[in-house]
Design an enzyme around this catalytic site. Structure first.
Site, PDB file in Angstrom:
ATOM      1  N   ALA A  68       0.808  -1.216   0.000  1.00  0.00           N
ATOM      2  CA  ALA A  68       0.000   0.000   0.000  1.00  0.00           C
ATOM      3  C   ALA A  68       0.843   1.270   0.000  1.00  0.00           C
ATOM      4  O   ALA A  68       0.342   2.353  -0.300  1.00  0.00           O
ATOM      5  CB  ALA A  68      -0.929   0.004   1.204  1.00  0.00           C
TER       6      ALA A  68
ATOM      7  N   ARG B 175      10.241   7.804  -2.136  1.00  0.00           N
ATOM      8  CA  ARG B 175      11.610   8.013  -2.622  1.00  0.00           C
ATOM      9  C   ARG B 175      11.842   7.557  -4.062  1.00  0.00           C
ATOM     10  O   ARG B 175      12.890   7.800  -4.640  1.00  0.00           O
ATOM     11  CB  ARG B 175      12.599   7.355  -1.654  1.00  0.00           C
ATOM     12  CG  ARG B 175      12.686   8.143  -0.339  1.00  0.00           C
ATOM     13  CD  ARG B 175      13.860   7.708   0.489  1.00  0.00           C
ATOM     14  NE  ARG B 175      13.656   6.409   1.080  1.00  0.00           N
ATOM     15  CZ  ARG B 175      14.644   5.567   1.378  1.00  0.00           C
ATOM     16  NH1 ARG B 175      15.905   5.891   1.120  1.00  0.00           N
ATOM     17  NH2 ARG B 175      14.386   4.407   1.932  1.00  0.00           N
TER      18      ARG B 175
ATOM     19  N   GLY C 101       0.576   1.978   9.055  1.00  0.00           N
ATOM     20  CA  GLY C 101       1.627   1.088   9.554  1.00  0.00           C
ATOM     21  C   GLY C 101       1.423  -0.341   9.089  1.00  0.00           C
ATOM     22  O   GLY C 101       0.350  -0.713   8.605  1.00  0.00           O
ATOM     23  N   THR C 102       2.476  -1.144   9.251  1.00  0.00           N
ATOM     24  CA  THR C 102       2.456  -2.508   8.705  1.00  0.00           C
ATOM     25  C   THR C 102       1.442  -3.421   9.416  1.00  0.00           C
ATOM     26  O   THR C 102       0.873  -4.306   8.782  1.00  0.00           O
ATOM     27  CB  THR C 102       3.860  -3.134   8.751  1.00  0.00           C
ATOM     28  OG1 THR C 102       4.442  -2.905  10.041  1.00  0.00           O
ATOM     29  CG2 THR C 102       4.771  -2.529   7.699  1.00  0.00           C
TER      30      THR C 102
ATOM     31  N   GLY D 276      14.672  -2.808  11.493  1.00  0.00           N
ATOM     32  CA  GLY D 276      14.256  -3.229  12.834  1.00  0.00           C
ATOM     33  C   GLY D 276      15.234  -4.280  13.345  1.00  0.00           C
ATOM     34  O   GLY D 276      15.762  -5.083  12.569  1.00  0.00           O
TER      35      GLY D 276
ATOM     36  N   ASN E 146      -0.994  -5.977 -42.832  1.00  0.00           N
ATOM     37  CA  ASN E 146      -2.006  -6.641 -42.000  1.00  0.00           C
ATOM     38  C   ASN E 146      -3.036  -5.690 -41.415  1.00  0.00           C
ATOM     39  O   ASN E 146      -4.017  -6.124 -40.850  1.00  0.00           O
ATOM     40  CB  ASN E 146      -1.319  -7.396 -40.847  1.00  0.00           C
ATOM     41  CG  ASN E 146      -0.516  -6.466 -39.959  1.00  0.00           C
ATOM     42  OD1 ASN E 146       0.042  -5.476 -40.425  1.00  0.00           O
ATOM     43  ND2 ASN E 146      -0.456  -6.771 -38.680  1.00  0.00           N
ATOM     44  N   TYR E 147      -2.808  -4.390 -41.552  1.00  0.00           N
ATOM     45  CA  TYR E 147      -3.635  -3.426 -40.841  1.00  0.00           C
ATOM     46  C   TYR E 147      -4.200  -2.420 -41.822  1.00  0.00           C
ATOM     47  O   TYR E 147      -3.447  -1.798 -42.587  1.00  0.00           O
ATOM     48  CB  TYR E 147      -2.735  -2.720 -39.799  1.00  0.00           C
ATOM     49  CG  TYR E 147      -3.442  -1.791 -38.860  1.00  0.00           C
ATOM     50  CD1 TYR E 147      -4.619  -2.167 -38.223  1.00  0.00           C
ATOM     51  CD2 TYR E 147      -2.905  -0.536 -38.574  1.00  0.00           C
ATOM     52  CE1 TYR E 147      -5.248  -1.310 -37.338  1.00  0.00           C
ATOM     53  CE2 TYR E 147      -3.522   0.320 -37.685  1.00  0.00           C
ATOM     54  CZ  TYR E 147      -4.705  -0.060 -37.073  1.00  0.00           C
ATOM     55  OH  TYR E 147      -5.313   0.784 -36.187  1.00  0.00           O
TER      56      TYR E 147
HETATM   57  C1  UD1 Z   1       9.811  -2.540   7.983  1.00  0.00           C
HETATM   58  C2  UD1 Z   1       9.879  -3.175   9.363  1.00  0.00           C
HETATM   59  C3  UD1 Z   1      11.324  -3.252   9.816  1.00  0.00           C
HETATM   60  C4  UD1 Z   1      12.117  -4.044   8.811  1.00  0.00           C
HETATM   61  C5  UD1 Z   1      11.965  -3.449   7.425  1.00  0.00           C
HETATM   62  C6  UD1 Z   1      12.589  -4.371   6.408  1.00  0.00           C
HETATM   63  C7  UD1 Z   1       7.819  -2.549  10.552  1.00  0.00           C
HETATM   64  C8  UD1 Z   1       7.221  -1.661  11.552  1.00  0.00           C
HETATM   65  N1  UD1 Z   1       9.117  -2.357  10.293  1.00  0.00           N
HETATM   66  O1  UD1 Z   1      10.258  -1.212   8.108  1.00  0.00           O
HETATM   67  O2  UD1 Z   1      11.416  -3.881  11.086  1.00  0.00           O
HETATM   68  O3  UD1 Z   1      13.494  -4.086   9.172  1.00  0.00           O
HETATM   69  O4  UD1 Z   1      10.579  -3.302   7.075  1.00  0.00           O
HETATM   70  O5  UD1 Z   1      12.596  -3.748   5.148  1.00  0.00           O
HETATM   71  O6  UD1 Z   1       7.132  -3.424  10.025  1.00  0.00           O
HETATM   72  N2  UD1 Z   1       3.028  -0.836   4.081  1.00  0.00           N
HETATM   73  C9  UD1 Z   1       1.676  -0.829   3.854  1.00  0.00           C
HETATM   74  N3  UD1 Z   1       0.884  -0.040   4.616  1.00  0.00           N
HETATM   75  C10 UD1 Z   1       1.371   0.704   5.635  1.00  0.00           C
HETATM   76  C11 UD1 Z   1       2.756   0.683   5.876  1.00  0.00           C
HETATM   77  C12 UD1 Z   1       3.568  -0.104   5.086  1.00  0.00           C
HETATM   78  O7  UD1 Z   1       1.189  -1.502   2.944  1.00  0.00           O
HETATM   79  O8  UD1 Z   1       0.570   1.364   6.310  1.00  0.00           O
HETATM   80  C13 UD1 Z   1       3.878  -1.686   3.249  1.00  0.00           C
HETATM   81  C14 UD1 Z   1       4.852  -0.887   2.403  1.00  0.00           C
HETATM   82  O9  UD1 Z   1       4.264  -0.591   1.159  1.00  0.00           O
HETATM   83  C15 UD1 Z   1       6.030  -1.826   2.268  1.00  0.00           C
HETATM   84  C16 UD1 Z   1       5.999  -2.610   3.573  1.00  0.00           C
HETATM   85  O10 UD1 Z   1       4.687  -2.482   4.076  1.00  0.00           O
HETATM   86  O11 UD1 Z   1       5.858  -2.745   1.196  1.00  0.00           O
HETATM   87  C17 UD1 Z   1       7.024  -2.112   4.581  1.00  0.00           C
HETATM   88  O12 UD1 Z   1       6.724  -0.818   4.964  1.00  0.00           O
HETATM   89  P1  UD1 Z   1       7.860   0.249   5.225  1.00  0.00           P
HETATM   90  O13 UD1 Z   1       7.211   1.515   5.596  1.00  0.00           O
HETATM   91  O14 UD1 Z   1       8.786   0.282   4.074  1.00  0.00           O
HETATM   92  O15 UD1 Z   1       8.577  -0.378   6.502  1.00  0.00           O
HETATM   93  P2  UD1 Z   1      10.040  -0.084   6.996  1.00  0.00           P
HETATM   94  O16 UD1 Z   1      10.054   1.219   7.693  1.00  0.00           O
HETATM   95  O17 UD1 Z   1      11.018  -0.297   5.899  1.00  0.00           O
END
Ligand code: UD1
Ligand code: CA
Length: 450
Positions: free
Chosen positions: A10, A15, A80-81, A140, A368-369
């Site tokens: 998502a 960047r 967040g993830t 992390g 052909n077209y």
């Molecule tokens: C995350 C991990 C970190 C790990 C790193 C590895 C967490 C909190 N941190 O950090 O421990 O070392 O990945 O690369 O999980 N995404 C969503 N929705 C959101 C947020 C993120 O779909 O609300 C997706 C992003 O598109 C991406 C992935 O989740 O594909 C990771 O998100 P990102 O924000 O890049 O996490 P990092 O800060 O890199």
């Protein structure tokens, strides 16, 4: 044990500085997302759920183009993830196997690694994929107690001691579905980023007496892409592996660094690939073929012993039978070329079927077209198409027929017939010399006048 995949995709990918969602940028001719899906597909998941947000419609289309059974759910706000993984809850309602969470921007995770996680999951509640980072940077950190993973601390929230840990979180997690969603429910956002961290499920699981551990892999597998420069390095890594695979498969490449592969390129043993050849998606080349320099192939099939190029272009739907010859500056699209047939110079063959042992003269074009519709050209066996023939489709040329050079063929030609469709030659004796004399006199007059 049944598995399901949840792929987080998502994020905006700020960047990348792009209008295209990050996970749709191509690597080896396929979107990053497709690589993550392919890695996960090795587990034969019962369900695949993609969490899309930025550019969700484009992400949905790409996901379903790769796997039409994939479900796409939307995360409208990127909180967040953990919040992202939580969006898969509805799509996985009733599923009680192991959920594997992958990131859409992490294309190199290997099937064996995911397999090892599933194995470890058999006697743990949560399994995280970790790696020892050469430069742990902002990853992390995994806080271990023996073999037990106690918690994951995000870089922003880590103490100097925790930042000194080099065992890092890849983001890949395996956990039973019911437990995963229960843990996600309990995750809060009281941290340095104000986000719901998926990584927080570990401490929550441990507080509940659950078993958590780590499976490790090489750092090259966990490479995530955030910038165009990282995308280019990832492409270089991908191409390096593809070349190594081709060598293992018995392919000869005198200048491997100049050959560009796609994620699904298949090349048979004893095939020679000369310098500066590009394989787009969907190419299969059988054994003992030669792809000569500067050729571009996509969506095509080249059978044994065929010789393609130099400077040939095979587009989607080009099907070349054994021992065919396709020479320089020839373009073939959506056409079947019969065994031993030659299209050696400067031709366009599109929407056509060519029989065996047929010879297509230099400069031949299947027209052909008509500006609105595409039409088919059908050419039989042992046909000789004279140089610079225009075949205005739809048209059929019978077996063993011949067309005169420069013909514009608009109607079908019977088997064994000779078709000539051009203005007859007119000859005027002595006229060349006469004409030259007249022109020279004209020039002299002009020069005197100026
Ligand atoms: C995350 C991990 C970190 C790990 C790193 C590895 C967490 C909190 N941190 O950090 O421990 O070392 O990945 O690369 O999980 N995404 C969503 N929705 C959101 C947020 C993120 O779909 O609300 C997706 C992003 O598109 C991406 C992935 O989740 O594909 C990771 O998100 P990102 O924000 O890049 O996490 P990092 O800060 O890199
Ligand atoms: Ca990231």
């Amino acid at each position: 044990m049944n598995t399901a995949l949840v792929i987080l995709a998502a994020g905006k990918g700020t960047r990348m500085n792009s209008d295209l969602p990050k996970v749709l940028h191509p690597l080896g001719g396929a979107p990053l997302l497709a690589h993550a899906m392919r890695a996960g597909a090795s587990l034969a998941p019962e369900k695949t759920v993609i969490v899309a947000g930025h550019g969700a419609d484009l992400v949905r289309a790409a996901a379903q183009d790769h796997d039409e059974t994939a479900q796409v759910v939307e995360q409208t706000e990127q909180l967040g993830t953990a919040h992202a993984a939580g969006q898969a809850r509805g799509a996985l309602a009733g599923f009680d196997g192991t959920v594997v969470v992958l990131f859409g921007d992490t294309p190199f995770v290997q099937p064996e690694t995911l397999e090892a996680m599933i194995t470890a999951q058999a006697d743990h509640d949560v399994v995280v994929l970790g790696f020892t980072a050469a430069d742990p940077g902002r990853y992390g950190r995994l806080v271990m107690q023996g073999d037990t993973l106690e918690r994951i601390v995000e870089f922003k929230d880590a103490t100097p001691d925790e930042r000194a840990i080099s065992l890092c979180n890849s983001g890949v997690v395996a956990c039973n579905a019911g437990l995963l969603f229960d843990l996600i429910n309990a995750v809060g956002n009281d941290n340095a980023s104000g986000e719901y961290y998926l990584t927080d499920i570990i401490a929550l699981a441990r507080a509940d007496g659950r078993r958590a551990t780590v499976v490790t892999c090489d750092e090259s597998e966990t490479l995530g892409i955030n910038t165009r420069a990282e995308l280019a390095s990832a492409e270089a890594a991908f191409q390096g592996r593809a070349r190594a695979q081709a060598f293992d498969d018995g392919v000869t490449m005198p200048a491997p660094g100049t050959v560009h592969f796609a994620f699904d390129t298949v090349i048979g043993r004893d095939t020679i690939v000369e310098p500066n050849v590009v394989f787009g998606p969907g190419v299969t080349v059988e054994t003992g073929a030669t792809i000569r320099a500067f050729s571009h192939l996509e969506g095509c099939h080249v059978a044994r012993g065929a010789i393609i190029g130099p400077y040939a272009r095979l587009r989607p739907g080009a099907e070349l039978s054994e021992n065919t010859r396709v020479g320089n500056f020839v373009e073939i699209k959506n056409a079947q070329i019969g065994e031993g047939t030659k299209v050696n110079h400067l031709s366009y063959i599109g929407d056509a079927t060519l029989g065996a042992r047929t010879n297509i003269g230099a400069g031949t074009i299947t027209c052909n077209y008509d500006g609105v519709l595409k039409h088919h050209t059908d050419i039989g066996d042992d046909v000789f198409i004279g140089s610079n023939t225009m075949l205005v489709a739809p048209v059929h040329i019978g077996d063993r027929a011949l067309t005169g050079s420069g013909s514009v063929i608009t109607s079908d030609v019977d088997p064994d017939a000779l078709a000539i469709a051009r203005a007859p030659q007119v000859e005027k004796p002595g006229m060349a010399t006469k004409l030259r004399t007249i022109l020279k006199a004209k020039k002299a007059k002009l020069q005197r006048g100026s």
